[in-house]
Design a protein around this motif. Sequence first.
Motif, PDB file in Angstrom:
ATOM      1  N   VAL A 159      -5.568   0.955   3.830  1.00  0.00           N
ATOM      2  CA  VAL A 159      -7.085   0.789   3.153  1.00  0.00           C
ATOM      3  C   VAL A 159      -7.231  -0.419   3.667  1.00  0.00           C
ATOM      4  O   VAL A 159      -6.659  -1.602   2.914  1.00  0.00           O
ATOM      5  CB  VAL A 159      -7.155   1.174   1.983  1.00  0.00           C
ATOM      6  CG1 VAL A 159      -8.527   0.894   1.446  1.00  0.00           C
ATOM      7  CG2 VAL A 159      -7.054   2.555   1.571  1.00  0.00           C
ATOM      8  N   HIS A 160      -8.415  -0.922   4.118  1.00  0.00           N
ATOM      9  CA  HIS A 160      -8.705  -2.231   4.495  1.00  0.00           C
ATOM     10  C   HIS A 160      -9.680  -2.730   3.501  1.00  0.00           C
ATOM     11  O   HIS A 160      -9.637  -3.703   2.483  1.00  0.00           O
ATOM     12  CB  HIS A 160      -9.599  -2.444   5.955  1.00  0.00           C
ATOM     13  CG  HIS A 160     -10.033  -3.847   6.142  1.00  0.00           C
ATOM     14  ND1 HIS A 160     -11.039  -4.411   5.922  1.00  0.00           N
ATOM     15  CD2 HIS A 160      -9.184  -4.920   6.416  1.00  0.00           C
ATOM     16  CE1 HIS A 160     -11.094  -5.591   6.156  1.00  0.00           C
ATOM     17  NE2 HIS A 160      -9.898  -5.856   6.743  1.00  0.00           N
ATOM     18  N   HIS A 161     -10.709  -1.797   2.933  1.00  0.00           N
ATOM     19  CA  HIS A 161     -11.405  -2.051   1.767  1.00  0.00           C
ATOM     20  C   HIS A 161     -12.056  -0.652   1.453  1.00  0.00           C
ATOM     21  O   HIS A 161     -12.533   0.294   2.081  1.00  0.00           O
ATOM     22  CB  HIS A 161     -12.628  -2.995   2.052  1.00  0.00           C
ATOM     23  CG  HIS A 161     -13.726  -2.753   3.133  1.00  0.00           C
ATOM     24  ND1 HIS A 161     -13.515  -2.687   4.568  1.00  0.00           N
ATOM     25  CD2 HIS A 161     -14.770  -2.003   3.077  1.00  0.00           C
ATOM     26  CE1 HIS A 161     -14.712  -2.381   5.137  1.00  0.00           C
ATOM     27  NE2 HIS A 161     -15.403  -1.764   4.109  1.00  0.00           N
TER      28      HIS A 161
ATOM     29  N   ILE B 262     -10.319   2.032   7.086  1.00  0.00           N
ATOM     30  CA  ILE B 262      -8.795   2.143   7.165  1.00  0.00           C
ATOM     31  C   ILE B 262      -8.350   1.019   8.466  1.00  0.00           C
ATOM     32  O   ILE B 262      -9.178   1.140   9.620  1.00  0.00           O
ATOM     33  CB  ILE B 262      -8.390   3.308   7.614  1.00  0.00           C
ATOM     34  CG1 ILE B 262      -8.608   4.148   6.330  1.00  0.00           C
ATOM     35  CG2 ILE B 262      -6.742   3.435   7.930  1.00  0.00           C
ATOM     36  CD1 ILE B 262      -8.218   5.767   6.629  1.00  0.00           C
TER      37      ILE B 262
END
Lengths: 72, 72, 72, 72, 72, 72, 72, 72, 72, 72, 72, 72
Positions: H54-56, H49
């Motif tokens: 959500v980053h990934h 996060i």
Amino acid sequence: MDDHVYKIVELVGSSTTSIEDAIQTAIKRADQTLRNLRWFEVLQTRGHIESGAVHHYQVVLKAGFTLEDAGG
Amino acid sequence: MDDHVYKIVELVGSSTTSIEDAIQTAIKRADQTLRNLRWFEVLQTRGHIESGAVHHYQVVLKAGFTLEDAGG
Amino acid sequence: MDDHVYKIVELVGSSTTSIEDAIQTAIKRADQTLRNLRWFEVLQTRGHIESGAVHHYQVVLKAGFTLEDAGG
Amino acid sequence: MDDHVYKIVELVGSSTTSIEDAIQTAIKRADQTLRNLRWFEVLQTRGHIESGAVHHYQVVLKAGFTLEDAGG
Amino acid sequence: MDDHVYKIVELVGSSTTSIEDAIQTAIKRADQTLRNLRWFEVLQTRGHIESGAVHHYQVVLKAGFTLEDAGG
Amino acid sequence: MDDHVYKIVELVGSSTTSIEDAIQTAIKRADQTLRNLRWFEVLQTRGHIESGAVHHYQVVLKAGFTLEDAGG
Amino acid sequence: MDDHVYKIVELVGSSTTSIEDAIQTAIKRADQTLRNLRWFEVLQTRGHIESGAVHHYQVVLKAGFTLEDAGG
Amino acid sequence: MDDHVYKIVELVGSSTTSIEDAIQTAIKRADQTLRNLRWFEVLQTRGHIESGAVHHYQVVLKAGFTLEDAGG
Amino acid sequence: MDDHVYKIVELVGSSTTSIEDAIQTAIKRADQTLRNLRWFEVLQTRGHIESGAVHHYQVVLKAGFTLEDAGG
Amino acid sequence: MDDHVYKIVELVGSSTTSIEDAIQTAIKRADQTLRNLRWFEVLQTRGHIESGAVHHYQVVLKAGFTLEDAGG
Amino acid sequence: MDDHVYKIVELVGSSTTSIEDAIQTAIKRADQTLRNLRWFEVLQTRGHIESGAVHHYQVVLKAGFTLEDAGG
Amino acid sequence: MDDHVYKIVELVGSSTTSIEDAIQTAIKRADQTLRNLRWFEVLQTRGHIESGAVHHYQVVLKAGFTLEDAGG
């Protein structure tokens, strides 16, 4: 008893009174269509809350019944 | 109901009387600070023994409550 | 990163669109009060059904955030 | 002890030294804001590796504390 | 309390009345030979069904007792 | 909602497109014979690989439906 | 080694020092009555907290020992 | 298909886009060295996060491949 | 195979001879009413003891079958 | 970090000294052939007993390493 | 049968021949000291390998026996 | 034995005959490339059904082998 084949179904019963009553409710209802119910096992006990108190219990259970020779 | 976000907390309630009463005790206490409790799920049922009898039940449970828009 | 202490919270997000969107919904809401969210882990994916189709997805997740020095 | 309600939180502590030190780090930090911590339970032991050696240990644990009468 | 060693045994108690009574039945019987029983934990709740109703509950539980210095 | 008894079935749906589509496929098919489906829960997500790419996703899920009064 | 039958017991040891010492404490005590202990496996690591620090560790473990020919 | 022996490997794939894309990324990469990949199973879905989003996604999965006669 | 929907049932078969025979017994009986059985998975192996020997094995298994277009 | 694919291997290390040393032993040995080890996770802690004392600890762990572009 | 209390023990049996024989070996040995064994449940099946073949199977099982009135 | 490091691999073997034969098949094949296999543990037993009978068993197992000094 040992040459029977059993089928296992999963049910959820509920009750505003107790965990035992939620179990009984599920079994009584299942017994209308699945004759020969023989045992049960509780998988999960949970419930709903209203106004800071348990409103009703829900019990998820497995129940096993004997498969008679051409049933299923 | 479906656009809410819920937060889940883990609690332990106890009772000398019954499993259901231990659940109610935990929920009633949590309700003093966590409004909007909606459901619970029992994780573990255990207890203490004294003089060869159950002295009190302890129930570990998760309880979920609605996160209102700037709560937490 | 290794001298931090993290706290983990459990959340439920929902979405009529996708599992990913249900995760995003939970994280965005939690971020209003829990700064420093760092990672998440999906515990359970479930949902409600209406008229024979998924009405919405619900994702139960754990999210971890850094405890700053006098936070909690 | 048996009429208390406990709340359980999940924490991650880390240490370059030992598993025990990672547990102590998490508890010491949580104690700044959660008074009345009473017990812990290790959920997971893991860590980061650098240059073919453990760089630091991370321990995920649950810790329980007494809810006093209007706390939370 | 913390310098004791405990031994844990696994028991199954049953009752036609309630889950709590099945727990009590197992503990009372075990107490005849295992003095110093201190706590229990429910592993499984199940039962037998006759004529579409619960005939008796069976509770599988672990119970811990203090090992005194030359006991076992 | 709380005086209902639910039955839970286990299904596997598949899709070449997405996890969500595999869930929808299973529910749409089950709805042809099991009216009153109310919720689902994903048990496992898996799939088949061909030529180094996902050929199709398979989702194993539980779905619960209301038992009406003489159904089964 | 392969024609032996083993029995497995469950123990809880504790120590104010370390996880390893808690394991040793349990095994040393069990060895007073159960000769032929051969291996152990940790089931759970937990402990008690006092004044914001670990007061003692508790380790739940299984230990296996060889059943000699008329022992038990 | 039934006289083959399979080997199972555990992989982690990631994607900023979706869970499905993270699965595809892991499988495409593993296919460079492990020919004959046949199926996969998701073990865990998690992610990182950043800035409250959500980053990934990271997906841990098992993948099985056929062992040809002198491979490994 | 990948556009099918499967339903999974849980069965218990028994045999005085072997684990494999208990599996076969359950599948043969289920096949009388559930055509299109495709795979099984063992959940639990247990049995009854009489006079210090295994009297019969009981195997709990899941079995999956293809749902044809208007079946269920 | 997020566009990498990781592979996870399972290892068992042992030590007569401590749990941490058993972890280090496994990682140091694996590092001889698997470069780029990044993290580990303990799956099981066990050990062998001789003469009523721990002879050595065995730790089962998973370790993840980065798959470089044509590695495996 | 339902007013009995059972005690459950954990055993490991081994055999160079088959899984069933390893179960029988454990039960036959336990029966020398624990009369009234009634059922068993397999917890784990494993074994040792020598020269690329199974040297012997080891089965970990639980076995339950009736506690008579002053036994233990 | 205690200063070795082991690596664990996961395999699937199959057999039309028995569970034991499926285990042997996996181990014999793995032994072609992984010398020093020492033990195995069954993770899952499953199989395929054709015409209402078991067509073949599939056993998923873990097998451990000694890492020699520059192997991997």
